[in-house]
Write a protein that holds these residues in place. Sequence first.
Motif, PDB file in Angstrom:
ATOM      1  N   GLY B 140      53.937  -7.090  24.187  1.00  0.00           N
ATOM      2  CA  GLY B 140      55.168  -7.319  23.427  1.00  0.00           C
ATOM      3  C   GLY B 140      56.089  -8.336  24.082  1.00  0.00           C
ATOM      4  O   GLY B 140      57.152  -8.632  23.567  1.00  0.00           O
ATOM      5  N   GLY B 142      54.669 -11.294  25.256  1.00  0.00           N
ATOM      6  CA  GLY B 142      53.897 -12.529  25.202  1.00  0.00           C
ATOM      7  C   GLY B 142      53.182 -12.558  23.864  1.00  0.00           C
ATOM      8  O   GLY B 142      53.515 -11.782  22.965  1.00  0.00           O
ATOM      9  N   ASP B 143      52.198 -13.441  23.751  1.00  0.00           N
ATOM     10  CA  ASP B 143      51.489 -13.522  22.474  1.00  0.00           C
ATOM     11  C   ASP B 143      50.027 -13.832  22.738  1.00  0.00           C
ATOM     12  O   ASP B 143      49.532 -14.888  22.343  1.00  0.00           O
ATOM     13  CB  ASP B 143      52.145 -14.584  21.594  1.00  0.00           C
ATOM     14  CG  ASP B 143      51.699 -14.465  20.142  1.00  0.00           C
ATOM     15  OD1 ASP B 143      51.234 -13.381  19.755  1.00  0.00           O
ATOM     16  OD2 ASP B 143      51.816 -15.455  19.403  1.00  0.00           O
TER      17      ASP B 143
HETATM   18 MG   LIG Z   1      52.838  -9.753  20.876  1.00  0.00          MG
END
Ligand SMILES: [Mg+2]
Lengths: 341, 341, 382, 382, 84, 84
Positions: B140, B142-143
């Motif tokens: 949550g 980062g991606d």
């Molecule tokens: Mg994420």
Amino acid sequence: MNRLDLRNGKVEMVHGSGGRAMGQLIRELFAAAFRNEWLDQGNDQAQFSLPPGRVVMATDSHVIAPLFFPGGDIGSLSVHGTINDVAMAGARPCYLAAGFILEEGFPLADLQRIVESMAAASRAAGVPIVTGDTKVVERGKGDGVFITTTGVGVMPPGVELSGDRARPGDRILLSGNIGDHGVTILSLRESLGFETEIGSDSQALHTLVAAMVEAVPEIRCLRDPTRGGLANTLNELAQQSGVGMQLLEREIPVREPVRAACEFLGLDPLYVANEGKLIAICPVEQAERLLATMRAHPQGRDAAIIGTVVEDVQCFVQMETLFGGNRMVDWLNGEQLPRIC
Amino acid sequence: MNRLDLRNGKVEMVHGSGGRAMGQLIRELFAAAFRNEWLDQGNDQAQFSLPPGRVVMATDSHVIAPLFFPGGDIGSLSVHGTINDVAMAGARPCYLAAGFILEEGFPLADLQRIVESMAAASRAAGVPIVTGDTKVVERGKGDGVFITTTGVGVMPPGVELSGDRARPGDRILLSGNIGDHGVTILSLRESLGFETEIGSDSQALHTLVAAMVEAVPEIRCLRDPTRGGLANTLNELAQQSGVGMQLLEREIPVREPVRAACEFLGLDPLYVANEGKLIAICPVEQAERLLATMRAHPQGRDAAIIGTVVEDVQCFVQMETLFGGNRMVDWLNGEQLPRIC
Amino acid sequence: MKYVDEFRDGDKARLLAARIAAEASPLRLYHLMEFCGGHTHAIFRYGIVDLLPDNVRLIHGPGCPVCVMPVARLDLALDLARRPGVMLCTYGDMLRVPGSGRLTLLKVRAEGADVRMLYSPADALKLAQAHPDKEVVFFAIGFETTTPPTALVIEQARRLGLKNFSVLCNHVLTPAAMHAILTTPESESGELQLDGFIGPAHVSTVIGSAPYEPFPERYGKPVVIAGFEPLDVLQAILMLVRQLNDGRAMVENEFTRAVTREGNTKAKGLTEKVFEPRESFEWRGLGSVPYSALRIREAYGEFDAERRFALHVKPVQENRACECPAILRGVKNPRDCRLFGTSCTPDNPLGSCMVSSEGACAAYYRYGRYREAGAAARQVYA
Amino acid sequence: MKYVDEFRDGDKARLLAARIAAEASPLRLYHLMEFCGGHTHAIFRYGIVDLLPDNVRLIHGPGCPVCVMPVARLDLALDLARRPGVMLCTYGDMLRVPGSGRLTLLKVRAEGADVRMLYSPADALKLAQAHPDKEVVFFAIGFETTTPPTALVIEQARRLGLKNFSVLCNHVLTPAAMHAILTTPESESGELQLDGFIGPAHVSTVIGSAPYEPFPERYGKPVVIAGFEPLDVLQAILMLVRQLNDGRAMVENEFTRAVTREGNTKAKGLTEKVFEPRESFEWRGLGSVPYSALRIREAYGEFDAERRFALHVKPVQENRACECPAILRGVKNPRDCRLFGTSCTPDNPLGSCMVSSEGACAAYYRYGRYREAGAAARQVYA
Amino acid sequence: MCLAIPVRIEELVDEETAVAHIGGLRKTINIALVDGLQVGDYVILHVGFALEKLDEQEAQRTLALFTELGQLEQVQQAALEDAS
Amino acid sequence: MCLAIPVRIEELVDEETAVAHIGGLRKTINIALVDGLQVGDYVILHVGFALEKLDEQEAQRTLALFTELGQLEQVQQAALEDAS
Ligand SMILES: [Mg+2]
Ligand code: SF4
Ligand code: SF4
Ligand SMILES: [Mg+2]
Ligand SMILES: [Mg+2]
Ligand SMILES: [Mg+2]
Ligand SMILES: [Mg+2]
Ligand SMILES: [Mg+2]
Ligand SMILES: [Mg+2]
Ligand SMILES: [Mg+2]
Ligand SMILES: [Mg+2]
Ligand SMILES: [Mg+2]
């Protein structure tokens, strides 16, 4: 075009989309703070001459929370961290590049504070930030700001350092007390609920390194004990060089508040991060000269010879405890989590 | 120690904590894929010699979603993007550094795929990844994965390119059709719900650049029209050089599916991102020679002279439309959002 | 640090060690069990074994709450953590303990479960207040030391009228485990050689020294309650050697600076108010031990995660090769486990004793691995 | 692209332009209003003005749904978006429109509100299904073209029994706005010079050509419904010039390939089923216009965000310096606004006409700015 | 107003859904608002929905108008040139 | 088991809360489990809670034991050396 609202504005997706708003952010914030001939040119890359010699390159991504802490912030840290990684080769750091990943909604005022702190750190170190990049990710896909810095530097002639050069009999030196950075960061975790006067030790060590390699070009290797602390860094070096190490706990400087925090959190200061310390390994013959050189530099006042490289096919790091026993100083197992038992 | 579970494993916080698990990730995944003498040394930085000449440095953070797309993935893109930024100076890219920011929970199998794609791109380009860094952020924050690459290269003698060197009368050349990358990415957004046979044009352009600067050392500037597309990149160059530009729409190659996608999404292909195209500006006398050189290279087969640099204190980019009128090609306003009206 | 550093003095330690060596009879063996993981940790961290004569032997006991938690109960927490809407919080120690299928709370967090690490149970309350849309479950572990804070927090949750907070209670009882140790088949067959106990410091701070009085009385085993600093441990060993030499068996208190016969009556009262004994509780290594753990009283039933989520322990097969059970019963040593240091390491622990820094396997690995392999290295050191 | 490229042919455009020049009487002016932003966009993108004789003048009308949305209604959406638990979704065009205090949906999203961009209203339904814990509100805008898809989606939401979906309806009606244009004080005083309308293509696809018949009949203004490709626009201008030359006033249809007199009866029926006219609706520029917009019928009231959240429009002071209202009434030109291109640019729009790529200000800025400043530049081009 | 574009129906998926082609793209569209569509028909597509069928004959007729106009211009131009 | 450490009470905040010092750190702790604490008292701190007051006299007595032992050893050592 209205100026960027640095007081109340927030990072928006448009600041990363390659248009005029991004140009404005770069111009009014980044280029204004870092101000130098390379950034002023506005190209997607920087050109420069390097003095002759082997070139050194290092990169580090910085993801710290909180972003601001006593003794620094992610901005100064990102400058110091990479300068140090370049310097640990024995090199003179010359130029930096910086890549920013911003989270939508991040306050521009905080970004400005960070960028100005980077600029100040870069100016103080004499290592300009000559090129960069900015991306914006949607809210919830980042964490305020991540900064990746990359440095290039040049090796002075005659110096050759590498983590695989430690030899039995060599001495292990440490430039000062350990654990300040990590404990400072932990003290800011609200749930741990403690306060301390200490701050991060974040600093650029290249002038210390320059003095050291000039005085003792025979140094085998240098490394900064960052993530994983002194223990992991020594284990890394032991492994790389295929040697063991024997430390003396009484020689390792740890400040009282760091010891205390580790005590009640169930941590070991040997595993706590530093951002302004270095380990040096050098032949026994030069150890005293190196120690004197370090102590003569403000960043090495508390330097100490903390141990000896020994022969050991298992590459164990061991330590004679204050108490008089001997113990392993193993790699960190997993993360160092505060514990209750 | 058990090997990394590259089939079902996930990135955990421990992979970024500087201990043995991080060492394992670096060894079994990154170093195994990138394999070269510098990484094998296991230092926090790389050392190398550079050929004589001015040095060029460029950095880019890559944050694309989705991570995998027809024609590439974030790994190959991060290699191509930085190689191109170095090459756009006219330089020969020599070495890359890579910083990874991984999100807790990201599948190791996907990470491996990305890293192997980077390795393949780096090998194909002959530009090794010699140093790197890995951080892990909580789920949550980062991606999946962000990759920041930094490249250094060396300028061939006699070449001097910069975005501020365009002069009235110069010709503007484009190496091929535009918009493929951006439309490919849009086609993967489920909600836009369209399919196309085209893929990203992501590619490293340094051999094309080498051929160009050899044939026409007089080139004024090169730039890759990435974020913001052709329109923004030309506006940047116009601004930097203090000139205007006059384009010919009929000379700008756009593939049919790109036009179609832009048509129904309400976008303009001039603003859509590319990852394997370049713009060159050169004196009118060398324009035909440069065009011929580009067309002789596989990456410049569809190259075209798309316009002329003109005098204009306002630095406007204008275009004669296919229809016969003349229009402004302004900077992108904000993000290019699909629109209904 | 006052009252810490004074108890770590190496010079005094050598004096104490010399005293022990002088007083321990060369004609016999002394098998002393440190019940507590805290003692195990201190013994390894300070190298106490090196200071003891060969005939004074230390046996590691079941006094680590992480180590004795059976896989089946950890599975309850893993299951809860994976339910949508649940936020599971617990102490850092528990996050890396493998449950069924080597799953850990860290792994389910990486998969998306909302798992939080606590330093204090008070933070669990704060989380519940900050996330009214979540079911916040505190996965509570610990011996009598850790129980009163949990009781206080449950009491506070009731006062605050929290509707989204509950506790998965795994608090266990020291004296019951000591009884169990002394009634295992190995104990009765004589396989377990055990002459006396080094008793827990911080547990006793709460419960006092009185609960240990049955051990000398019923089993003839002396108990010396000892602090967790290395001088405390050495002093307690000396006191045990003296009792054994004298043929005495009684409860003595080395940790008088914080332990009385009664303990902390306020803390005990609160524990009593919120918790009641379970008829039986499963321990790793000891099996079902009667009245050896606590459950939340019915009056506080709304805060009991087992009731709230209708949890039922599903028996699972523990890893057969893992010797944790025998180690926790005091009859084996980590090095008797063929997985030790190969398949099972602190990075990839197979059993709970390799996780907690108080686990015997982790202590052997961290501080003791050099003993076999690296002994040669020490000679080289000038 | 079939049926697209053929209508963009530059050679044919020059022929049409020559025809217009030949037929337009040098003795008079032709003031033609393109009602639609779609036409405005095409006129600027293709440089159509350059092709027209000086006496054929184009006036931009109020036919951009983004431009005519009053700040007070945008504020409703901004307010909703900021409520916890709400997910507000809308078309990309709306995200950058400034409401009170220059706030935009993009800005509130950056502050943490859950705002999603849609390509199709069908995606709003999918979001509602995927996020049962959220109140998903579709902020619907558009003329008659966009209304039937919204109606269909509301109908589907009912069929699916969705409990967390609603629509903030801002659908407006073309003919009502055309009536309003012709009854403003400026129109009645003669300040508005308007000889005929270029009628909307895609609106008419749905409503047909019949609803325009009152304009020739009651006001004597000819209407030619035209497609959005540049040849369509030129052809419609020619047809209007011819009507005016002939002294005719009627509804003609240039866009016969998709417009009939009746329009799409199925789409109209669905719209009728789900929506009913509002007695009055506030338009930017036109003020309150009777029966000029739609609201959701009571039978579908559960899907009406205004009912569901008890929303009430709070009157706000629009930026006084912004000339959008007069521009939308056809009596001013973007260059009459002293903020144009200085304080108000597409990057920092002050008014809605600078946001939508169909807004007159945005079109002037994007495609037309060079006309004043950059004219010299063209000469240099060899 | 109302961005829309003609697309060709390639495949009827169900009563409400079709796959359309445009310039080499495939796109799933909603056809619930238009009755009686056949594969090969062109429709006007707006926000993912077919709004109306495109009448190809009418389209050709409009295009033919432009061509006639061209011929007319040529005739007039020729006449003018003759006259001069 | 049960990581705990002696800390000194610096300030009583309310019935349940105090500020404690340890080695230069300040830490807010919960004191609800121990009655009658005064500023200057040492308590045993565990998971943020004071578990019990530390009896300083007893601590000194224990330390004195070690010192006596040292003296005893010295005496014996001296005796041994004399004897040899
Ligand atoms: Mg994420
Ligand atoms: S080494 Fe591992 S597997 Fe063996 S007993 Fe210890 S914890 Fe169990
Ligand atoms: S330029 Fe801006 S402020 Fe002026 S009328 Fe247009 S939108 Fe309004
Ligand atoms: Mg590095
Ligand atoms: Mg570093
Ligand atoms: Mg380093
Ligand atoms: Mg860049
Ligand atoms: Mg975040
Ligand atoms: Mg770059
Ligand atoms: Mg780039
Ligand atoms: Mg570039
Ligand atoms: Mg690094």
